[in-house]
Structures are given as C-alpha cells and as structure tokens.
Design an enzyme around this catalytic site. Structure first.
Site, PDB file in Angstrom:
ATOM      1  N   ASN A 192       0.870  -1.175   0.000  1.00 26.77           N
ATOM      2  CA  ASN A 192       0.000   0.000   0.000  1.00 26.77           C
ATOM      3  C   ASN A 192       0.909   1.227   0.000  1.00 26.77           C
ATOM      4  OD1 ASN A 192      -1.777   2.054   0.501  1.00 26.77           O
ATOM      5  ND2 ASN A 192      -2.426   1.328   2.533  1.00 26.77           N
ATOM      6  N   LYS A 199       0.126   4.214  -0.223  1.00 20.61           N
ATOM      7  CA  LYS A 199      -0.522   5.376   0.421  1.00 20.61           C
ATOM      8  C   LYS A 199      -0.324   6.627  -0.441  1.00 20.61           C
ATOM      9  CE  LYS A 199      -0.110   3.059   4.843  1.00 20.61           C
ATOM     10  NZ  LYS A 199      -0.072   3.146   6.282  1.00 20.61           N
ATOM     11  N   HIS A 204      -9.482   1.111   5.181  1.00 22.95           N
ATOM     12  CA  HIS A 204      -8.188   1.313   5.860  1.00 22.95           C
ATOM     13  C   HIS A 204      -8.401   2.254   7.038  1.00 22.95           C
ATOM     14  CE1 HIS A 204      -4.058   2.369   6.685  1.00 22.95           C
ATOM     15  NE2 HIS A 204      -3.707   1.309   5.993  1.00 22.95           N
ATOM     16  N   GLU A 246      -6.734   4.604   8.106  1.00 14.38           N
ATOM     17  CA  GLU A 246      -6.482   6.030   7.804  1.00 14.38           C
ATOM     18  C   GLU A 246      -7.713   6.663   7.162  1.00 14.38           C
ATOM     19  OE1 GLU A 246      -2.808   5.348   5.715  1.00 14.38           O
ATOM     20  OE2 GLU A 246      -1.868   4.809   7.623  1.00 14.38           O
ATOM     21  N   GLU A 292      -5.171  -5.049  10.596  1.00 15.83           N
ATOM     22  CA  GLU A 292      -4.135  -4.039  10.808  1.00 15.83           C
ATOM     23  C   GLU A 292      -4.419  -3.318  12.124  1.00 15.83           C
ATOM     24  OE1 GLU A 292      -2.214  -2.769   6.825  1.00 15.83           O
ATOM     25  OE2 GLU A 292      -3.919  -1.469   7.173  1.00 15.83           O
ATOM     26  N   GLY A 310       2.740   2.151  10.813  1.00 14.41           N
ATOM     27  CA  GLY A 310       3.722   3.230  10.677  1.00 14.41           C
ATOM     28  C   GLY A 310       4.441   3.569  11.969  1.00 14.41           C
ATOM     29  N   SER A 363       3.637  -2.329  10.288  1.00 18.74           N
ATOM     30  CA  SER A 363       5.085  -2.379  10.493  1.00 18.74           C
ATOM     31  C   SER A 363       5.696  -3.720  10.099  1.00 18.74           C
ATOM     32  CB  SER A 363       5.444  -2.013  11.943  1.00 18.74           C
ATOM     33  OG  SER A 363       5.053  -0.676  12.209  1.00 18.74           O
TER      34      SER A 363
HETATM   35  P1  13P Z   1       3.209   0.240   7.694  1.00 23.48           P
HETATM   36  O1  13P Z   1       3.710  -1.041   7.068  1.00 23.48           O
HETATM   37  O2  13P Z   1       3.950   1.449   7.232  1.00 23.48           O
HETATM   38  O3  13P Z   1       3.080   0.122   9.161  1.00 23.48           O
HETATM   39  O4  13P Z   1       1.702   0.450   7.132  1.00 23.48           O
HETATM   40  C1  13P Z   1       0.801  -0.578   7.223  1.00 23.48           C
HETATM   41  C2  13P Z   1      -0.409  -0.217   6.461  1.00 23.48           C
HETATM   42  O5  13P Z   1      -1.152   0.667   6.860  1.00 23.48           O
HETATM   43  C3  13P Z   1      -0.681  -0.930   5.205  1.00 23.48           C
HETATM   44  O6  13P Z   1      -1.963  -0.673   4.749  1.00 23.48           O
END
Ligand code: 13P
Length: 260
Positions: free
Chosen positions: A8, A10, A99, A101, A169, A175, A213
């Site tokens: 992803n 982002k 997601h 976010e 997740e 992150g 992560s």
């Molecule tokens: P990270 O791998 O940067 O923690 O992000 C995970 C994520 O949100 C994938 O959709």
C-alpha cells in the site's frame, strides 16, 4: 495457498518515484522470477499513478495493481471521486477498503465501507477489507469485540473466497515500528477465521493478511503464524528490495508450513 504480499503506497510517492520503484520491482522479478510465481504480488499506488505503474509493469506481469479506495457511487456527478468501474477500466484488480487512515481521516463508517464493497463487487473488483483496533481499544480489552463488529458489519454479498480478503491491521502498529506479537497475531487471526467460518460457507478459504510495520526482518515470523495468509505493507513496500524480501519471506514461511 500462495501468500498475498500487498504493498500500500498510500500518498507516499510522486510519479517519478512510482516509475522508479516499479522498474526496480521488475528488475527484482527478472532476477528471481519464482518470486512472482510462488507469491501473489499486488501494489496499490495512488490513483493518479495506477496507469503509469501498469504500463511500466508491462502487459505480461506477475504483479497485480490495485487501488487504495473507491467511490461510494457509480459514475456520474461526483466531483473528485473515482468509481470502482473506472478502476477496473484502468486495469486494477483489487481495492483496499476501510483502511484505518480512511476510517480516521474521512470518518468512514462500517456502513459506508459496506456500500463501497457492493460497488466494488458489482464492478468486478476484489476487495481487501481492513479491520483493526486502536491502542485504547486493545488496552481496554476490546480488540476482538471491535474487530468482530467490523466483520459482522462487512458486506459479503456477491463475494466468494476469491473476491474478498481481510487485512487485520492493528491501528497502533501502522507506521509506528511496533508490530503485534506473534501470539497476539495468532490469537486475532484465529478469532477472525472463526468468525468467517461462522458467517460464510467459504470462511475457511478467505485470505487473512496481517498489516502494521511488516519489515523484511519480522516478515518470516509473522507470515509463519497460522491463518496469516499474506501481508499488507506500507512503508517497507516503498523500497523494492524490502518488498521483494518480504515476498521471499512469505514463500519461505509457506514452504516451511507445508513441510511441517
Ligand atoms: P506500515 O507497514 O507502514 O506500518 O503500514 C501498514 C499499512 O497501513 C498498510 O496498509
């Protein structure tokens, strides 16, 4: 079952970087073609770059392209939105929905995500539905309740085991460099598997990804956990070497599990 290794991206790369990263993934797969055969690879660039990434991958590639969201509506007067059928038209095969976010930044509810899933299935897209609890919810002992409700409210109409993927997740692991422990992942993925089996005849066959992560150095341990059928990767997917190293870890984990 092949592990699904999904990146992803982002909102973390511009067009030039997307091209460079895709070229590096191509080069990595050329050097080691088994990577693209023994794992299923997916990259989800920002909408703007899905077409560019497709063309750099070329017409025959083992890497699938997906999107990070889709509109609630079909085509028409919806300024700024991108519909599920437009994504299919642009060559996308999958879409990430729900997601954390988007749940946080755009106040996306389970109901809205369920409607988007309906649009996606109608258009012929496969859905990666993200679920996960916040740190406060985990600390309060409510992680399973939260994730269970997100799955109960999900839309599986028109889906089958090939059309829907769940990505667990934990919000606090995204992150942050903090991953859930192998024991916590095992317990939550087992819980999710149980819920899917309870609800759906094909619940045993749905892939459940872990995200939060995931890095090359923790990937094999996470991908060796029962009911972890792949990874949804943020930061580490922005580096071709790391992304492909995680794919290799998934292949190694699957081989080891098959041998046991
Ligand atoms: P990270 O791998 O940067 O923690 O992000 C995970 C994520 O949100 C994938 O959709």
């Amino acid at each position: 079952m092949r592990k699904l290794i999904a990146g992803n991206w982002k909102m973390s790369c511009y067009g030039g970087e997307a091209i460079e990263l895709t070229e590096q993934i191509n080069a990595g797969l050329e050097a080691n073609p088994d990577l693209g055969l023994d794992a299923e690879l997916l990259i989800c660039p920002p909408y703007l770059y899905t077409g560019i990434v497709q063309s750099v991958l070329g017409p025959v590639s083992d890497v699938l392209v997906g999107a990070q969201d889709c509109a609630l509506s079909e085509n028409g007067a919806h300024t700024g939105d991108i519909s599920a059928s437009m994504l299919v038209d642009a060559g996308c095969e999958m879409v990430i929905l729900g997601h954390s976010e988007r749940r946080q930044n755009h106040e996306e509810s389970d109901d809205l995500i369920a409607e988007k899933a309906e649009r996606a299935f109608e258009a012929g897209l496969k859905v990666i539905l993200c679920v996960g609890e916040s740190a406060a919810e985990r600390d309060a002992g409510n992680a399973e309740e939260i994730v269970g409700a997100q799955i109960d409210n999900a839309n599986f109409e028109g889906a089958d085991a090939n059309k829907v993927v769940i990505a667990y997740e934990p919000v606090w692991a995204i992150g942050t460099g903090k991953t859930a422990s192998v024991d916590d992942v095992e317990s939550m993925h087992g819980f999710i598997r149980g819920k899917l089996q309870e609800k759906l005849a094909y619940g045993s066959d749905i892939r459940i990804l872990y995200g939060g992560s995931v890095k090359p150095d923790n990937a094999k341990a996470l991908l060796s956990v029962p009911n972890v059928d792949g990874a949804l990767i943020g930061g580490a997917s922005l580096n071709a070497e790391s992304f492909l190293a995680i794919a290799q870890a998934g292949i190694d984990a699957a081989e080891q599990m098959a041998a046991e």
